[in-house]
Design a protein around this motif. Sequence first.
Motif, PDB file in Angstrom:
ATOM      1  N   UNK A 521      44.209  97.561 136.242  1.00 44.60           N
ATOM      2  CA  UNK A 521      42.971  97.471 136.943  1.00 44.60           C
ATOM      3  C   UNK A 521      42.688  96.126 137.293  1.00 44.60           C
ATOM      4  N   UNK A 522      43.129  95.178 135.800  1.00 38.98           N
ATOM      5  CA  UNK A 522      42.621  93.821 136.007  1.00 38.98           C
ATOM      6  C   UNK A 522      43.554  93.413 137.417  1.00 38.98           C
ATOM      7  N   UNK A 523      44.915  93.516 137.681  1.00 40.63           N
ATOM      8  CA  UNK A 523      45.232  93.185 138.763  1.00 40.63           C
ATOM      9  C   UNK A 523      44.673  93.486 140.036  1.00 40.63           C
ATOM     10  N   UNK A 524      44.195  94.698 140.095  1.00 41.13           N
ATOM     11  CA  UNK A 524      43.440  95.167 141.296  1.00 41.13           C
ATOM     12  C   UNK A 524      42.296  94.217 141.588  1.00 41.13           C
ATOM     13  N   UNK A 525      41.708  94.003 140.392  1.00 43.35           N
ATOM     14  CA  UNK A 525      40.423  93.135 140.535  1.00 43.35           C
ATOM     15  C   UNK A 525      40.839  91.636 141.103  1.00 43.35           C
ATOM     16  N   UNK A 526      41.760  91.128 140.539  1.00 40.82           N
ATOM     17  CA  UNK A 526      42.203  89.895 140.791  1.00 40.82           C
ATOM     18  C   UNK A 526      42.578  89.670 142.332  1.00 40.82           C
ATOM     19  N   UNK A 527      43.224  90.738 142.697  1.00 31.87           N
ATOM     20  CA  UNK A 527      43.898  90.774 144.235  1.00 31.87           C
ATOM     21  C   UNK A 527      42.644  90.685 145.084  1.00 31.87           C
ATOM     22  N   UNK A 528      41.377  91.346 144.786  1.00 32.20           N
ATOM     23  CA  UNK A 528      40.144  91.591 145.456  1.00 32.20           C
ATOM     24  C   UNK A 528      39.430  90.466 145.583  1.00 32.20           C
ATOM     25  N   UNK A 529      39.757  89.500 144.726  1.00 33.60           N
ATOM     26  CA  UNK A 529      38.778  88.047 144.521  1.00 33.60           C
ATOM     27  C   UNK A 529      39.584  86.848 144.616  1.00 33.60           C
ATOM     28  N   UNK A 530      39.539  86.111 145.724  1.00 29.28           N
ATOM     29  CA  UNK A 530      40.306  84.863 145.618  1.00 29.28           C
ATOM     30  C   UNK A 530      39.880  83.636 144.226  1.00 29.28           C
ATOM     31  N   UNK A 531      38.522  83.941 144.044  1.00 31.75           N
ATOM     32  CA  UNK A 531      37.733  83.135 143.323  1.00 31.75           C
ATOM     33  C   UNK A 531      38.361  83.537 141.875  1.00 31.75           C
ATOM     34  N   UNK A 532      38.420  84.926 141.643  1.00 25.14           N
ATOM     35  CA  UNK A 532      38.612  85.234 140.206  1.00 25.14           C
ATOM     36  C   UNK A 532      39.858  84.956 140.024  1.00 25.14           C
ATOM     37  N   UNK A 533      40.914  85.233 140.980  1.00 24.58           N
ATOM     38  CA  UNK A 533      42.306  85.085 140.884  1.00 24.58           C
ATOM     39  C   UNK A 533      42.778  83.597 140.491  1.00 24.58           C
ATOM     40  N   UNK A 534      41.920  82.632 141.157  1.00 24.34           N
ATOM     41  CA  UNK A 534      42.029  81.126 140.684  1.00 24.34           C
ATOM     42  C   UNK A 534      41.606  80.771 139.461  1.00 24.34           C
ATOM     43  N   UNK A 535      40.357  81.474 138.901  1.00 19.04           N
ATOM     44  CA  UNK A 535      39.920  81.451 137.672  1.00 19.04           C
ATOM     45  C   UNK A 535      40.984  81.823 136.780  1.00 19.04           C
ATOM     46  N   UNK A 536      41.651  83.057 136.836  1.00 16.36           N
ATOM     47  CA  UNK A 536      42.641  83.477 135.904  1.00 16.36           C
ATOM     48  C   UNK A 536      43.785  82.600 135.664  1.00 16.36           C
ATOM     49  N   UNK A 537      44.109  81.952 136.863  1.00 19.57           N
ATOM     50  CA  UNK A 537      45.266  81.181 136.933  1.00 19.57           C
ATOM     51  C   UNK A 537      45.039  80.100 135.948  1.00 19.57           C
ATOM     52  N   UNK A 538      43.688  79.606 136.054  1.00 18.87           N
ATOM     53  CA  UNK A 538      43.207  78.426 135.279  1.00 18.87           C
ATOM     54  C   UNK A 538      43.463  78.638 133.759  1.00 18.87           C
ATOM     55  N   UNK A 539      42.936  79.905 133.649  1.00 19.00           N
ATOM     56  CA  UNK A 539      43.038  80.067 132.087  1.00 19.00           C
ATOM     57  C   UNK A 539      44.618  80.370 131.484  1.00 19.00           C
ATOM     58  N   UNK A 540      45.435  81.038 132.528  1.00 12.94           N
ATOM     59  CA  UNK A 540      46.806  80.947 132.106  1.00 12.94           C
ATOM     60  C   UNK A 540      47.267  79.488 132.104  1.00 12.94           C
ATOM     61  N   UNK A 541      46.883  78.398 132.721  1.00 11.92           N
ATOM     62  CA  UNK A 541      47.265  77.333 132.678  1.00 11.92           C
ATOM     63  C   UNK A 541      46.774  76.474 131.334  1.00 11.92           C
ATOM     64  N   UNK A 542      45.791  76.899 130.991  1.00 11.63           N
ATOM     65  CA  UNK A 542      45.246  76.425 129.734  1.00 11.63           C
ATOM     66  C   UNK A 542      45.941  77.119 128.649  1.00 11.63           C
ATOM     67  N   UNK A 543      46.210  78.234 128.679  1.00 14.76           N
ATOM     68  CA  UNK A 543      46.961  78.912 127.390  1.00 14.76           C
ATOM     69  C   UNK A 543      48.259  78.048 127.303  1.00 14.76           C
ATOM     70  N   UNK A 544      49.068  77.812 128.447  1.00 10.07           N
ATOM     71  CA  UNK A 544      50.442  77.322 128.585  1.00 10.07           C
ATOM     72  C   UNK A 544      50.092  75.718 128.095  1.00 10.07           C
ATOM     73  N   UNK A 545      49.154  75.023 128.392  1.00 12.45           N
ATOM     74  CA  UNK A 545      48.730  73.470 128.101  1.00 12.45           C
ATOM     75  C   UNK A 545      48.687  73.410 126.562  1.00 12.45           C
ATOM     76  N   UNK A 546      47.588  74.430 126.224  1.00 10.98           N
ATOM     77  CA  UNK A 546      47.347  74.215 124.827  1.00 10.98           C
ATOM     78  C   UNK A 546      48.408  74.659 123.657  1.00 10.98           C
ATOM     79  N   UNK A 547      49.260  75.655 124.218  1.00 10.10           N
ATOM     80  CA  UNK A 547      50.470  76.022 123.359  1.00 10.10           C
ATOM     81  C   UNK A 547      51.479  74.840 123.172  1.00 10.10           C
ATOM     82  N   UNK A 548      51.452  73.941 124.062  1.00 14.44           N
ATOM     83  CA  UNK A 548      52.317  72.971 124.077  1.00 14.44           C
ATOM     84  C   UNK A 548      52.060  71.672 123.173  1.00 14.44           C
ATOM     85  N   UNK A 549      50.757  71.797 122.686  1.00 16.13           N
ATOM     86  CA  UNK A 549      50.407  70.519 122.102  1.00 16.13           C
ATOM     87  C   UNK A 549      50.485  70.694 120.367  1.00 16.13           C
ATOM     88  N   UNK A 550      50.691  69.503 119.825  1.00 19.19           N
ATOM     89  CA  UNK A 550      51.172  69.611 118.542  1.00 19.19           C
ATOM     90  C   UNK A 550      50.029  69.984 117.620  1.00 19.19           C
TER      91      UNK A 550
END
Length: 550
Positions: A521-550
């Motif tokens: 369901x979430x994938x379908x929504x992200x596929x329907x919205x370029x904006x939301x897809x980029x926002x989701x990608x930003x959150x993914x990047x923050x998860x990855x970035x913050x996990x690498x910090x000491x």
Amino acid sequence: MLRSTQSLVFALLLCIAAPAPAQTVSKAPRATFLTQQEQRATRAFTAARKNQLQLHAFLARMPKGADLHMHLTGAVYAETFLKNAATDLLCVNVATLSFTKNIGTTRSLPPQPVCGKGDVRADTVFKDQHLYDALVDSFSMRSFVPSVGISAHDQFFATFGRFGSVDDSHYGEWLDEVATRAAAQNEQYLEIMSTPTFDAVAKLSATIAWPTTPPSPATDPAANPTGDATGTSPADLAHLRDALLAGGLRDEVAIDRKQLHDAIESRNRIGGCGQPAATPACSIKIRFLYQVLRAAPPQQVFAQTLLSFELASQDPNVVGINFVQPEDSYLSMSEYHRQMLMLDYLHSVYPSVRISLHAGELAPGLVPPEGLKFHIREAVELGHAERIGHGVDIMSENDPHALLKEMASRHIMVEINLTSNDVILGVDAAHHPLPVYRAAGVPVALSTDDEGVSRIDLTNEYTRAARDFNLAYADLKNMARTSLEHSFLPGPSLWQQPDIFTRTNAACASQPLGAPSPSIKCQAFLKSSEKAAEQWELERRYQSFEQTLP
């Protein structure tokens, strides 16, 4: 030069407007709690900010979302233009430190440029370090020192004419350059201002009579400080639009679409986009804002603005329009109200075209006091701007507190360009309205403006904001989120409420933010919205970035 004449004025305005000085954290809305990862990131950020080099390194890696205020030719570094000029067989006027066209070429293979008297071939620059350095300085703010009659403002805007002879066949190369730089800083999306060809439309505009409707009695006298810009009725503008379209204006839309398409294709070839060995630059999504040259006669401004609306209506790569050139120039100032009337009319015809406007890129002393009183308000209320570029003179506007309240309630974002404002206007941290906007709840995001001319990048702006305004990690993270929230990418936002980054759209509400494998369901929504897809990608990047910090 301006700084010495405006310091007292700015200090008084900011003391009245802001609850705290610029160097304290303003009380902008933020989440009421931090996750464990965000707490770890905050500790790492706090430790890094004890040293400016460590802070810059931390912020270079931090996800930044989008740069929404970037002029393409101003974003390219001078060194690139020097290489381009050699390829284009240009010459260099040593006296003016600018490129010139050759007066012919030799019959040799490969052909070589023949330069005018006193000029030298551009390719000889690489054998003359002194001339090389002088040209880099001429094309940028590097090493510039104001002198009598020549301000930093003058130097900044003069650079564009000096390297302007470089052929736009390098468009794809320039896109690759700015995308490469963005990817290296963990950015995702660039909304690039550019002006495609409009030669035919400019000539067409000169053949059509301009209406002389008298100004409305209700017009604020401050909106016409020189008294020479007449009002223009919707009926007049409709007639002009019909005449321009009948005269073939749409023919240039097809030319511009091809020009942008070819530039994107060139950029993709350079980066190997879509191939296994694609460069990191290919990860950067690029869209365009058509920039209209406002320091031109009204006939041309209207014709080019109409072209921009037509192009943005037809080409998905063009997501909006903007007005550019110095806001303090004679035509920009004297025609400002009429230009907003043009936008008001064209918005009624093309309501889906998005609008961001340079407004309030002014400072006391640069223009008369009455010229500071209405630009942002008219951009918002008459020009239908969804974003404001710069907005530096907000506290000089008529009833600034009411305007700030209106911008906050309507979620009109301000594109903040700290280095640009300091270099061009002399507006440093102590006089910058960023804390005023944040205290009023107006959404803000950091951007570069002209990173090549200013010799900066977006990380520099994040570092400057953190240092000069004592912003916390959460503040900078929300600014990155704000950049994508107010992008002109199509589709609904990931977030349920504008500028509140706590609850996502119902389709993704049950998913961990930025999860690499969201639900169907979430994938379908992200596929329907370029904006939301980029926002989701930003959150993914923050998860990855913050996990690498000491």
